[in-house]
Design an enzyme around this catalytic site. Structure first.
Site, PDB file in Angstrom:
ATOM      1  N   PRO A  45       0.862  -4.001   1.608  1.00 15.87           N
ATOM      2  CA  PRO A  45       1.636  -4.738   2.612  1.00 15.87           C
ATOM      3  C   PRO A  45       2.490  -3.738   3.382  1.00 15.87           C
ATOM      4  O   PRO A  45       3.160  -2.900   2.774  1.00 15.87           O
ATOM      5  CB  PRO A  45       2.532  -5.664   1.765  1.00 15.87           C
ATOM      6  N   MET A  47       5.180  -3.706   6.743  1.00 13.01           N
ATOM      7  CA  MET A  47       5.867  -4.408   7.832  1.00 13.01           C
ATOM      8  C   MET A  47       5.496  -3.803   9.168  1.00 13.01           C
ATOM      9  O   MET A  47       5.511  -2.571   9.306  1.00 13.01           O
ATOM     10  CB  MET A  47       7.391  -4.259   7.691  1.00 13.01           C
ATOM     11  N   GLN A  98       2.472 -11.523   0.927  1.00 13.70           N
ATOM     12  CA  GLN A  98       3.626 -10.987   0.198  1.00 13.70           C
ATOM     13  C   GLN A  98       4.899 -11.713   0.623  1.00 13.70           C
ATOM     14  O   GLN A  98       5.171 -11.858   1.818  1.00 13.70           O
ATOM     15  CB  GLN A  98       3.827  -9.500   0.432  1.00 13.70           C
ATOM     16  N   CYS A 128      10.920  -2.999  -2.069  1.00 13.39           N
ATOM     17  CA  CYS A 128      11.443  -2.512  -0.789  1.00 13.39           C
ATOM     18  C   CYS A 128      12.910  -2.104  -0.945  1.00 13.39           C
ATOM     19  O   CYS A 128      13.733  -2.902  -1.405  1.00 13.39           O
ATOM     20  CB  CYS A 128      11.308  -3.606   0.275  1.00 13.39           C
ATOM     21  N   ASN A 239      -0.060   2.465  -6.874  1.00 12.66           N
ATOM     22  CA  ASN A 239       0.220   2.661  -5.447  1.00 12.66           C
ATOM     23  C   ASN A 239       1.135   3.885  -5.279  1.00 12.66           C
ATOM     24  O   ASN A 239       1.979   4.156  -6.106  1.00 12.66           O
ATOM     25  CB  ASN A 239       0.923   1.417  -4.884  1.00 12.66           C
ATOM     26  N   GLY A 240       0.913   4.571  -4.173  1.00 11.96           N
ATOM     27  CA  GLY A 240       1.791   5.677  -3.802  1.00 11.96           C
ATOM     28  C   GLY A 240       1.052   6.986  -3.653  1.00 11.96           C
ATOM     29  O   GLY A 240       0.527   7.530  -4.621  1.00 11.96           O
ATOM     30  N   ARG A 262      -0.250   4.073   3.757  1.00 14.41           N
ATOM     31  CA  ARG A 262      -0.268   4.851   4.995  1.00 14.41           C
ATOM     32  C   ARG A 262      -1.617   5.470   5.310  1.00 14.41           C
ATOM     33  O   ARG A 262      -2.037   5.499   6.462  1.00 14.41           O
ATOM     34  CB  ARG A 262       0.824   5.931   4.937  1.00 14.41           C
TER      35      ARG A 262
HETATM   36  C1  LIG Z   1       5.448   0.976   7.859  1.00 16.26           C
HETATM   37  C2  LIG Z   1       5.536   0.563   6.419  1.00 16.26           C
HETATM   38  C3  LIG Z   1       5.959  -0.710   6.100  1.00 16.26           C
HETATM   39  C4  LIG Z   1       6.028  -1.128   4.762  1.00 16.26           C
HETATM   40  N1  LIG Z   1       6.341  -2.433   4.486  1.00 16.26           N
HETATM   41  C5  LIG Z   1       6.257  -2.883   3.209  1.00 16.26           C
HETATM   42  C6  LIG Z   1       6.379  -4.257   2.903  1.00 16.26           C
HETATM   43  O1  LIG Z   1       6.535  -5.124   3.778  1.00 16.26           O
HETATM   44  N2  LIG Z   1       6.306  -4.628   1.587  1.00 16.26           N
HETATM   45  C7  LIG Z   1       6.088  -3.716   0.592  1.00 16.26           C
HETATM   46  O2  LIG Z   1       5.993  -4.081  -0.592  1.00 16.26           O
HETATM   47  N3  LIG Z   1       5.949  -2.415   0.856  1.00 16.26           N
HETATM   48  C8  LIG Z   1       6.002  -1.985   2.134  1.00 16.26           C
HETATM   49  N4  LIG Z   1       5.766  -0.673   2.407  1.00 16.26           N
HETATM   50  C9  LIG Z   1       5.453   0.241   1.297  1.00 16.26           C
HETATM   51  C10 LIG Z   1       3.925   0.283   1.084  1.00 16.26           C
HETATM   52  O3  LIG Z   1       3.427  -0.981   0.722  1.00 16.26           O
HETATM   53  C11 LIG Z   1       3.573   1.292  -0.020  1.00 16.26           C
HETATM   54  O4  LIG Z   1       4.152   0.869  -1.228  1.00 16.26           O
HETATM   55  C12 LIG Z   1       4.090   2.690   0.286  1.00 16.26           C
HETATM   56  O5  LIG Z   1       3.807   3.063   1.634  1.00 16.26           O
HETATM   57  C13 LIG Z   1       3.457   3.711  -0.664  1.00 16.26           C
HETATM   58  O6  LIG Z   1       2.048   3.727  -0.547  1.00 16.26           O
HETATM   59  P1  LIG Z   1       1.293   4.871   0.319  1.00 16.26           P
HETATM   60  O7  LIG Z   1       1.831   6.193  -0.178  1.00 16.26           O
HETATM   61  O8  LIG Z   1      -0.147   4.669   0.026  1.00 16.26           O
HETATM   62  O9  LIG Z   1       1.679   4.656   1.761  1.00 16.26           O
HETATM   63  C14 LIG Z   1       5.710  -0.230   3.720  1.00 16.26           C
HETATM   64  C15 LIG Z   1       5.281   1.059   4.051  1.00 16.26           C
HETATM   65  C16 LIG Z   1       5.186   1.452   5.381  1.00 16.26           C
HETATM   66  C17 LIG Z   1       4.687   2.842   5.712  1.00 16.26           C
END
Ligand SMILES: Cc1cc2nc3c(=O)[nH]c(=O)nc-3n(C[C@H](O)[C@H](O)[C@H](O)COP(=O)(O)O)c2cc1C
Length: 357
Positions: A45, A47, A98, A128, A239-240, A262
């Site tokens: 998810p 935003m 979510q 978050c 995740n991450g 991302r």
């Molecule tokens: C632009 C943006 C918006 C995000 N919005 C949410 C969100 O609405 N809810 C949530 O649980 N995590 C949100 N995240 C976190 C991601 O879901 C994820 O946990 C985080 O980016 C780590 O994963 P990644 O390293 O694969 O990006 C957001 C991340 C980004 C980059």
């Protein structure tokens, strides 16, 4: 009832009907849980990023990746334009909604709305770190209140038959120990949650922006792995920081699923290999040009509804990377798009630039 009819029903509900709607999802006996979606590979998810246009586009690339909505707060759903927040196209499935919130009754009501509008899973955001949401007891701050999260999960589970899952961090500052993480997961599990999406980084609740807190402090995948070892009966999704499908394959040796954020957004074409790689799908991956060509009727519909093409195409910029024409592609869809009178002709030009790549 199809998704469109359900949206129409929700949209037309007046305040009294909404109240009935809320009542109808007050905690009750759970119906038998249908088999949930596969969470072997999911897109996080995000935003402002994983809106319905983005998800429709991602679905052109993979039939099986589970797609999450942006976070929607219970306040927005119960007192705002629910139809807009829940809107999706049936072809986006499998899809999870979510929610952000911490009031069990409100979350139960919203979980009911998610189920009725066709979502296959409802996920509670406990990850978050933004102070904007913290002030409303939403997001990572909930990790300090495992009992409350357990109550929320129980209320949601009692209200719906679809899966209720929780996305969280490995801790928050001031509550960083592995013992506290186990206490959180244990209490929420006892309330009936069996799927935990673990963003393997501590959330810092003050002093860092949410963006900074996606890079700092360092990731600790090993903590999530230990959680899977200690709670083998739970579905643990990592995740991450995951960037390639090879990394996904390696993590799947230990975890039940992987969630990419991302990288999936910035490099969406990686999704085109997901079905073959992780879902034993024999169909050859769609080409970049074909994926964008499949967006054309969708863009046309969006334009006919009064929307602008860039609402949709801002999500496809990552399709073109490191090949001749890639820069021109991005320029077309991010600069020229704002001054052109025939957006579909511009889209055709962009599609042509992807041919053969
Ligand atoms: C632009 C943006 C918006 C995000 N919005 C949410 C969100 O609405 N809810 C949530 O649980 N995590 C949100 N995240 C976190 C991601 O879901 C994820 O946990 C985080 O980016 C780590 O994963 P990644 O390293 O694969 O990006 C957001 C991340 C980004 C980059």
């Amino acid at each position: 009832m199809g998704a469109c009819a359900r949206y129409a029903a929700l949209a037309q509900a007046n305040n009294r009907e909404r109240a009935t709607l809320l009542k109808s999802v007050e905690p009750q006996e759970s119906s038998a849980t249908p088999a949930g979606p596969s969470r072997k590979f999911s897109v996080a998810p995000m935003m402002d990023w994983t809106d319905r246009h983005c998800r429709y586009f991602m679905r052109r690339l993979s039939r099986h990746a589970l797609l999450y909505s942006e976070m929607v707060t219970t306040g927005a759903l119960l007192h705002g334009d629910a139809e807009r927040f829940l809107r999706h196209d049936d072809s986006e499935q499998p899809l999870a909604l979510q929610l952000g919130g911490s009031d069990p009754r409100a979350l139960a009501a919203c979980a009911g709305m998610a189920e009725r509008t066709g979502y296959r899973e409802v996920n509670l955001n406990a990850g978050c770190p933004s102070d904007r949401v913290q002030n409303n007891m939403i997001g990572a701050c909930l990790m300090a209140h495992p009992q409350l999260v357990a109550e929320c999960v129980k209320a949601m589970r009692d209200a719906v038959g679809i899966d209720v899952t929780v996305k969280h961090r490995i801790g928050i500052n001031g509550r960083e120990s592995y013992g506290e993480l186990c206490d959180f997961v244990g209490q929420v599990h006892e309330a009936g949650c069996r799927t935990f999406i673990v963003h393997a980084r501590i959330a810092i609740l003050e002093g860092l922006s949410p963006k900074e807190n996606r890079e700092i402090p360092p990731l600790r995948h090993e903590v999530a792995a230990r959680l899977k070892q200690d709670f083998p009966e739970l579905e643990i999704i990592l995740n991450g920081g995951i960037k390639t499908l090879d990394e996904c394959a390696a993590h799947l040796q230990c975890f039940d699923g992987v969630m990419l954020g991302r990288e999936a957004y910035h490099n969406p074409y990686l999704l085109a290999e997901v079905d073959r790689r992780f879902f034993a799908c024999a169909t050859p991956p769609i080409s970049r040009a074909q994926a964008l060509a499949e967006m054309r009727p969708y863009v046309q519909r969006h334009l006919a509804e009064g929307g602008a093409m860039h609402h949709v195409t801002r999500h496809v910029l990552g399709l073109a990377q490191a090949f001749r024409g890639a820069r021109r592609f991005r320029q077309l869809l991010s600069v020229d798009i704002h001054k052109c009178s025939d957006p579909l002709a511009l889209l055709d030009q962009a599609i042509a630039l992807l041919e053969g790549h």
